[in-house]
Design a protein around this motif. Structure first.
Motif, PDB file in Angstrom:
ATOM      1  N   PHE A 253       0.837  -1.193   0.000  1.00 62.10           N
ATOM      2  CA  PHE A 253       0.000   0.000   0.000  1.00 62.10           C
ATOM      3  C   PHE A 253       0.872   1.244   0.000  1.00 62.10           C
ATOM      4  CE2 PHE A 253       1.046  -0.149   4.445  1.00 62.10           C
ATOM      5  CZ  PHE A 253       0.985   1.162   4.895  1.00 62.10           C
ATOM      6  N   VAL A 254       0.250   2.362  -0.405  1.00 68.37           N
ATOM      7  CA  VAL A 254       0.884   3.672  -0.270  1.00 68.37           C
ATOM      8  C   VAL A 254      -0.049   4.546   0.551  1.00 68.37           C
ATOM      9  CG1 VAL A 254       2.196   3.552  -2.430  1.00 68.37           C
ATOM     10  CG2 VAL A 254      -0.128   4.506  -2.444  1.00 68.37           C
ATOM     11  N   ALA A 255       0.502   5.461   1.298  1.00 66.10           N
ATOM     12  CA  ALA A 255      -0.296   6.427   2.046  1.00 66.10           C
ATOM     13  C   ALA A 255      -0.508   7.647   1.163  1.00 66.10           C
ATOM     14  CB  ALA A 255       0.420   6.813   3.339  1.00 66.10           C
ATOM     15  N   ALA A 256      -1.768   7.979   0.909  1.00 65.55           N
ATOM     16  CA  ALA A 256      -2.084   9.045  -0.041  1.00 65.55           C
ATOM     17  C   ALA A 256      -3.380   9.734   0.364  1.00 65.55           C
ATOM     18  CB  ALA A 256      -2.228   8.466  -1.451  1.00 65.55           C
ATOM     19  N   SER A 260      -7.360  16.337  -3.433  1.00 64.42           N
ATOM     20  CA  SER A 260      -6.233  17.254  -3.560  1.00 64.42           C
ATOM     21  C   SER A 260      -6.668  18.468  -4.365  1.00 64.42           C
ATOM     22  CB  SER A 260      -5.049  16.554  -4.254  1.00 64.42           C
ATOM     23  OG  SER A 260      -3.950  17.430  -4.403  1.00 64.42           O
ATOM     24  N   PHE A 261      -6.007  19.592  -4.131  1.00 68.60           N
ATOM     25  CA  PHE A 261      -6.196  20.774  -4.972  1.00 68.60           C
ATOM     26  C   PHE A 261      -4.829  21.108  -5.541  1.00 68.60           C
ATOM     27  CE2 PHE A 261      -6.921  25.210  -6.118  1.00 68.60           C
ATOM     28  CZ  PHE A 261      -8.151  25.110  -6.738  1.00 68.60           C
ATOM     29  N   HIS A 262      -4.694  20.908  -6.852  1.00 70.01           N
ATOM     30  CA  HIS A 262      -3.379  20.960  -7.488  1.00 70.01           C
ATOM     31  C   HIS A 262      -3.492  21.648  -8.844  1.00 70.01           C
ATOM     32  CE1 HIS A 262       0.708  19.566  -8.315  1.00 70.01           C
ATOM     33  NE2 HIS A 262       0.297  19.136  -9.495  1.00 70.01           N
ATOM     34  N   SER A 263      -2.638  22.627  -9.081  1.00 68.36           N
ATOM     35  CA  SER A 263      -2.630  23.370 -10.353  1.00 68.36           C
ATOM     36  C   SER A 263      -4.020  23.906 -10.684  1.00 68.36           C
ATOM     37  CB  SER A 263      -2.106  22.488 -11.491  1.00 68.36           C
ATOM     38  OG  SER A 263      -0.767  22.099 -11.260  1.00 68.36           O
ATOM     39  N   ASP A 264      -4.683  24.451  -9.662  1.00 70.15           N
ATOM     40  CA  ASP A 264      -6.010  25.067  -9.795  1.00 70.15           C
ATOM     41  C   ASP A 264      -7.121  24.073 -10.119  1.00 70.15           C
ATOM     42  OD1 ASP A 264      -5.117  27.655  -9.220  1.00 70.15           O
ATOM     43  OD2 ASP A 264      -4.559  28.015 -11.303  1.00 70.15           O
ATOM     44  N   ASN A 265      -6.886  22.786  -9.918  1.00 74.05           N
ATOM     45  CA  ASN A 265      -7.916  21.772 -10.149  1.00 74.05           C
ATOM     46  C   ASN A 265      -8.175  20.982  -8.870  1.00 74.05           C
ATOM     47  OD1 ASN A 265      -8.330  22.143 -13.020  1.00 74.05           O
ATOM     48  ND2 ASN A 265      -6.329  21.181 -13.330  1.00 74.05           N
ATOM     49  N   LEU A 266      -9.471  20.778  -8.557  1.00 72.78           N
ATOM     50  CA  LEU A 266      -9.831  19.876  -7.474  1.00 72.78           C
ATOM     51  C   LEU A 266      -9.786  18.458  -8.028  1.00 72.78           C
ATOM     52  CD1 LEU A 266     -10.931  19.702  -4.505  1.00 72.78           C
ATOM     53  CD2 LEU A 266     -13.187  19.413  -5.563  1.00 72.78           C
ATOM     54  N   ILE A 267      -9.017  17.599  -7.398  1.00 68.16           N
ATOM     55  CA  ILE A 267      -8.801  16.240  -7.881  1.00 68.16           C
ATOM     56  C   ILE A 267      -9.262  15.257  -6.815  1.00 68.16           C
ATOM     57  CG2 ILE A 267      -7.069  14.561  -8.603  1.00 68.16           C
ATOM     58  CD1 ILE A 267      -5.412  16.852  -9.694  1.00 68.16           C
ATOM     59  N   ASP A 356      -2.279  18.130 -14.558  1.00 67.83           N
ATOM     60  CA  ASP A 356      -1.078  17.731 -13.844  1.00 67.83           C
ATOM     61  C   ASP A 356      -1.509  16.946 -12.601  1.00 67.83           C
ATOM     62  OD1 ASP A 356       1.736  17.711 -13.455  1.00 67.83           O
ATOM     63  OD2 ASP A 356       1.493  19.191 -11.864  1.00 67.83           O
ATOM     64  N   ILE A 357      -0.870  15.823 -12.365  1.00 68.27           N
ATOM     65  CA  ILE A 357      -1.260  14.941 -11.274  1.00 68.27           C
ATOM     66  C   ILE A 357      -0.308  15.130 -10.096  1.00 68.27           C
ATOM     67  CG2 ILE A 357      -1.690  12.541 -10.610  1.00 68.27           C
ATOM     68  CD1 ILE A 357      -1.866  11.999 -13.685  1.00 68.27           C
ATOM     69  N   PRO A 358      -0.821  15.361  -8.902  1.00 67.51           N
ATOM     70  CA  PRO A 358       0.072  15.510  -7.745  1.00 67.51           C
ATOM     71  C   PRO A 358       0.829  14.220  -7.465  1.00 67.51           C
ATOM     72  CG  PRO A 358      -2.224  15.383  -7.050  1.00 67.51           C
ATOM     73  CD  PRO A 358      -2.242  15.505  -8.540  1.00 67.51           C
ATOM     74  N   GLU A 359       2.072  14.342  -7.015  1.00 68.64           N
ATOM     75  CA  GLU A 359       2.895  13.172  -6.736  1.00 68.64           C
ATOM     76  C   GLU A 359       2.219  12.233  -5.745  1.00 68.64           C
ATOM     77  OE1 GLU A 359       5.732  12.054  -8.008  1.00 68.64           O
ATOM     78  OE2 GLU A 359       5.761  13.700  -9.468  1.00 68.64           O
ATOM     79  N   SER A 360       1.461  12.796  -4.815  1.00 69.25           N
ATOM     80  CA  SER A 360       0.816  11.980  -3.784  1.00 69.25           C
ATOM     81  C   SER A 360      -0.256  11.050  -4.341  1.00 69.25           C
ATOM     82  CB  SER A 360       0.193  12.891  -2.723  1.00 69.25           C
ATOM     83  OG  SER A 360      -0.768  13.767  -3.307  1.00 69.25           O
ATOM     84  N   MET A 361      -0.741  11.292  -5.570  1.00 69.76           N
ATOM     85  CA  MET A 361      -1.790  10.467  -6.168  1.00 69.76           C
ATOM     86  C   MET A 361      -1.307   9.677  -7.381  1.00 69.76           C
ATOM     87  SD  MET A 361      -5.182  12.887  -6.053  1.00 69.76           S
ATOM     88  CE  MET A 361      -6.176  13.063  -4.567  1.00 69.76           C
TER      89      MET A 361
END
Length: 409
Positions: A253-256, A260-267, A356-361
């Protein structure tokens, strides 16, 4: 075109629109009492999400996405593109926008791709009749049209499945509880296909009763939760959710975060079946969910139901969904001798328009589109479901992405 098919996973969700229950636990009756948290949003998040993608189901619940209605001329152009591709004697896996040319329809599909990323996040292509074509021709048409929406197709299983048949056969002998949820007639809760940019679905046939797909805007869900349950937003945004992944020789598993709100997008990236312990991974290697996390998932489901909109689809429609910005769910259904529900699924990415996808996801995304996906050489494009269902040894997730055998202990 290869006739392989991915291995599905067990699912225990049941009941029409019974979307706040999972693995026998009714999240709606959770007893967790949240601590007092400020009504301010998590760090880096806006207090309110605005824009075309933050539409709300409370304004009448009507679909507000783009619908492209194909004219007879458009259908003729699609058939000409199919004829052109077949003349090249290439494998079906080689379909691209260049060898499936659509000079008149193509610009409208390009507008659809733009709308998926900066508009409503939804698009339906209407006017095809699947019964007119063979199974292989239907598949090539789907791949060809989808290639004008996204130039990259994602891997959907560790065996290299690029295309999934969402289907249940009355002849299958494997019990429903031993199959993946998409291969049963059970309801499925609101979720994303984790790791996918654009979810594409071709509706080959509808159920005799039920089986509707509902969508909910992540922006609308966020705005509602910030107003009524801001603590749940904070919980969803924490980087401590145990997400099941397939990584040989490392942690299962990964902790994530799920939000997220990243590059002006709610993801949003959430699938109840991929969060927390999995039966194939023993010795507590994947931690249990915290009480606050279980309650936050329940609130997410309940809020999505409040904001849901029915997708107005019919046989032959092709649906495109921004999978980072939308949650989707399925109601239970029934087939009969006259109608068997059959959907075909692709995962797409438009590298010119992609968020753009945040590294955490990124962990699930890497398995579908990134460097881990590049290592899967044998890619399968099954034109039809296999007549006999093969029960998997162990799997996970509503998106049917498989845990590798080396992860078992």
């Amino acid at each position: 075109m290869a006739a392989g098919i991915l291995q599905p996973v067990p699912d225990r969700l049941g009941g029409s629109q019974d979307w706040v229950k999972y693995e026998g636990v009714d999240f709606s009756t959770a007893t967790y009492r949240p601590p007092h948290i400020s009504s301010h949003p998590p760090l880096g998040f806006p207090p309110y999400v605005r824009g075309h993608m933050a539409w709300t189901g409370k304004t009448g619940g009507e679909f507000d996405g783009k619908i492209i209605r194909l004219t007879p001329g458009d259908v003729a152009e699609v058939e000409q593109a199919l004829k052109h591709f077949m003349s090249l004697k290439q494998d079906g896996s080689e379909v691209t926008r260049e060898n499936f040319p659509l000079p008149r329809l193509g610009p409208r599909l390009k507008d659809c791709a733009t709308d998926l990323h900066v508009g409503s996040g939804l698009c339906i292509l209407r006017g095809l009749t699947p019964g007119t074509y063979s199974a292989e021709d239907n598949t090539i048409i789907f791949l060809g049209l989808a290639s004008h929406i996204g130039d990259q197709r994602g891997v959907q299983s560790s065996q290299g499945a690029m295309l999934t048949h969402v289907y249940e056969s009355s002849s299958w002998t494997v019990p429903r509880e031993d199959r993946h949820g998409i291969h049963t007639n059970n309801s499925l809760p609101f979720h994303n296909d984790m790791g996918c940019d654009i979810l594409a679905i071709h509706i080959r046939n509808c159920a005799a009763q039920g089986g509707n797909t509902y969508v909910a805007s992540a922006g609308a869900v966020y705005n509602s939760m910030m107003k009524a349950n801001p603590w749940a937003v904070h919980t969803l945004a924490k980087h401590n959710w145990p997400i099941q992944v397939s990584r040989r020789g490392t942690s299962p598993f990964v902790a994530a975060p799920l939000l997220s709100f990243h590059s002006d997008n709610l993801i949003v990236s959430v699938d109840p079946a991929r969060i927390g312990p999995h039966p194939s991974v023993r010795h507590g290697r994947i931690p249990e969910l915290l009480p606050a996390q279980r309650e936050a998932l329940a609130i997410l489901q309940q809020t999505a139901i409040e904001q849901q909109v029915l997708l107005p689809t019919g046989q032959g429609d092709i649906v495109f969904i921004n999978n980072w910005a939308m949650l989707h769910a399925r109601e239970a259904y029934h087939d009969d001798v006259t109608a068997t529900r059959h959907l075909v699924r692709l995962w797409l990415r438009n590298n010119n328009l992609a968020w753009d996808i945040p590294e955490s996801m990124k962990a699930p995304w890497e398995s579908s589109f990134g460097t881990r996906a590049e290592k899967i050489v044998n890619r399968q494009y099954p034109v039809a479901p296999l007549p006999e269902y093969m029960a998997p040894k162990f799997t996970n997730g509503s998106a049917a992405f498989i845990l590798g055998e080396s992860d078992e202990e």
